[in-house]
Design an enzyme around this catalytic site. Structure first.
Site, PDB file in Angstrom:
ATOM      1  N   ASN A  16       0.830  -1.213   0.000  1.00  0.00           N
ATOM      2  CA  ASN A  16       0.000   0.000   0.000  1.00  0.00           C
ATOM      3  C   ASN A  16       0.863   1.261   0.000  1.00  0.00           C
ATOM      4  OD1 ASN A  16      -3.058  -0.475   0.122  1.00  0.00           O
ATOM      5  ND2 ASN A  16      -2.230  -2.042   1.509  1.00  0.00           N
ATOM      6  N   HIS A 112      -8.366  -0.793   5.642  1.00  0.00           N
ATOM      7  CA  HIS A 112      -8.698  -2.074   6.275  1.00  0.00           C
ATOM      8  C   HIS A 112      -9.228  -3.028   5.203  1.00  0.00           C
ATOM      9  CE1 HIS A 112      -9.705  -4.815   9.475  1.00  0.00           C
ATOM     10  NE2 HIS A 112     -10.847  -5.048   8.843  1.00  0.00           N
ATOM     11  N   ASP A 153     -10.873   0.533  14.139  1.00  0.00           N
ATOM     12  CA  ASP A 153     -11.649   0.440  12.883  1.00  0.00           C
ATOM     13  C   ASP A 153     -13.023   1.104  12.996  1.00  0.00           C
ATOM     14  OD1 ASP A 153      -9.542  -0.995  11.696  1.00  0.00           O
ATOM     15  OD2 ASP A 153     -10.344  -2.904  12.397  1.00  0.00           O
ATOM     16  N   ALA A 182      -9.109  -3.250  -4.805  1.00  0.00           N
ATOM     17  CA  ALA A 182      -9.656  -2.218  -3.918  1.00  0.00           C
ATOM     18  C   ALA A 182      -8.585  -1.370  -3.214  1.00  0.00           C
ATOM     19  CB  ALA A 182     -10.580  -2.869  -2.888  1.00  0.00           C
TER      20      ALA A 182
HETATM   21  C1  GAR Z   1      -3.219  -4.757   3.878  1.00  0.00           C
HETATM   22  O1  GAR Z   1      -4.113  -5.720   3.382  1.00  0.00           O
HETATM   23  C2  GAR Z   1      -3.940  -3.835   4.830  1.00  0.00           C
HETATM   24  O2  GAR Z   1      -5.247  -3.540   4.455  1.00  0.00           O
HETATM   25  C3  GAR Z   1      -3.915  -4.637   6.101  1.00  0.00           C
HETATM   26  O3  GAR Z   1      -2.648  -5.240   6.112  1.00  0.00           O
HETATM   27  C4  GAR Z   1      -2.165  -5.406   4.775  1.00  0.00           C
HETATM   28  C5  GAR Z   1      -0.811  -4.749   4.650  1.00  0.00           C
HETATM   29  O4  GAR Z   1      -0.212  -5.006   3.421  1.00  0.00           O
HETATM   30  N1  GAR Z   1      -4.170  -3.806   7.241  1.00  0.00           N
HETATM   31  C6  GAR Z   1      -4.843  -4.213   8.321  1.00  0.00           C
HETATM   32  O5  GAR Z   1      -5.280  -5.342   8.459  1.00  0.00           O
HETATM   33  C7  GAR Z   1      -5.032  -3.156   9.387  1.00  0.00           C
HETATM   34  N2  GAR Z   1      -6.076  -3.530  10.297  1.00  0.00           N
HETATM   35  P1  GAR Z   1       0.960  -4.103   2.839  1.00  0.00           P
HETATM   36  O6  GAR Z   1       2.044  -4.020   3.919  1.00  0.00           O
HETATM   37  O7  GAR Z   1       1.459  -4.869   1.647  1.00  0.00           O
HETATM   38  O8  GAR Z   1       0.413  -2.750   2.496  1.00  0.00           O
END
Ligand code: GAR
Length: 205
Positions: A16, A112, A153, A182
């Site tokens: 992200n 999230h 959240d 998304a």
């Molecule tokens: C993502 O899916 C994000 O939405 C989730 O962790 C992942 C991180 O991936 N966040 C949560 O669950 C927060 N409650 P990334 O490090 O590759 O961005």
């Protein structure tokens, strides 16, 4: 318009964060500039992404710093040093106290990986969210970008996007689809929107 200074807070792979860095390059994110990355652990691959993009990064580990107070003091100091105005939580897995979030009203956003209020709150993070969605047998899931307040959240929802669950999905496959369809779109869009609002607020002040 002067760009809003953004800190991105991460714990893991940082896809992200990458989406936000790419959005800066492609012109999707123009109202803000990522001036700082804060990682909750020194192993986060997100740190490599920050380095490759030439963005300053610091590690603030709750465990290494010994207490929630010391952890949040270190974060606050880094934010202040870089003049940060907007915080984006992008896969940040450490808890921030109400004390901290209360000092940043409508200035912290989070992505999230579900359609809140489904599969959110304490214990629902990362892959666990997708495991729970598959266990429940939902046919639609998705992602949410929301403001962060003292309720995990629970802050105001900014953007949501639905994603289909497909037969035979594993948590990993579903996670990837939710990210691609998304999260990587919503987070830059929401960041742009809030960065723009902060910029306009400064102009009118
Ligand atoms: C993502 O899916 C994000 O939405 C989730 O962790 C992942 C991180 O991936 N966040 C949560 O669950 C927060 N409650 P990334 O490090 O590759 O961005």
């Amino acid at each position: 318009m002067v760009k809003t200074k953004i800190a991105v807070m991460v714990s893991g792979g940082g896809t992200n964060l990458q989406a936000l860095l790419d959005a800066q390059k492609s012109g999707v994110l123009t109202a803000g500039e990522i001036v700082l990355v804060i990682a909750s652990n020194d192993k986060a691959y997100a740190l490599t992404r920050a380095e490759q993009a030439g963005v300053p990064a610091v590690v603030c580990s709750r465990k290494a710093l010994g207490s929630q107070e010391a952890f949040e003091a270190a974060i606050s100091q880094a934010l202040e040093e870089h003049g940060v105005e907007l915080i984006v939580l992008a896969g940040f897995m450490s808890i921030l106290s109400g004390d901290f979030t209360g000092r940043w009203p409508r200035r912290i956003i989070n992505v999230h990986p579900s359609l809140i209020p489904s599969f959110c709150g304490k214990g629902f993070y990362g892959l666990k969210v997708h495991e729970a969605a598959l266990e429940h047998g939902v046919k639609i899931t998705g992602a949410t970008v929301h403001f962060v307040n003292e309720v995990t959240d629970g802050g105001e929802i900014l953007l949501q996007k639905a994603v289909e669950v497909e037969p035979g999905d594993t948590p990993e496959v579903l996670q990837r689809r939710v990210m691609e369809q998304a999260e990587w779109k919503l987070l830059p869009q929401a960041t742009q929107r809030i960065a723009e609002e902060i910029g306009k607020g400064k102009e009118n002040a």
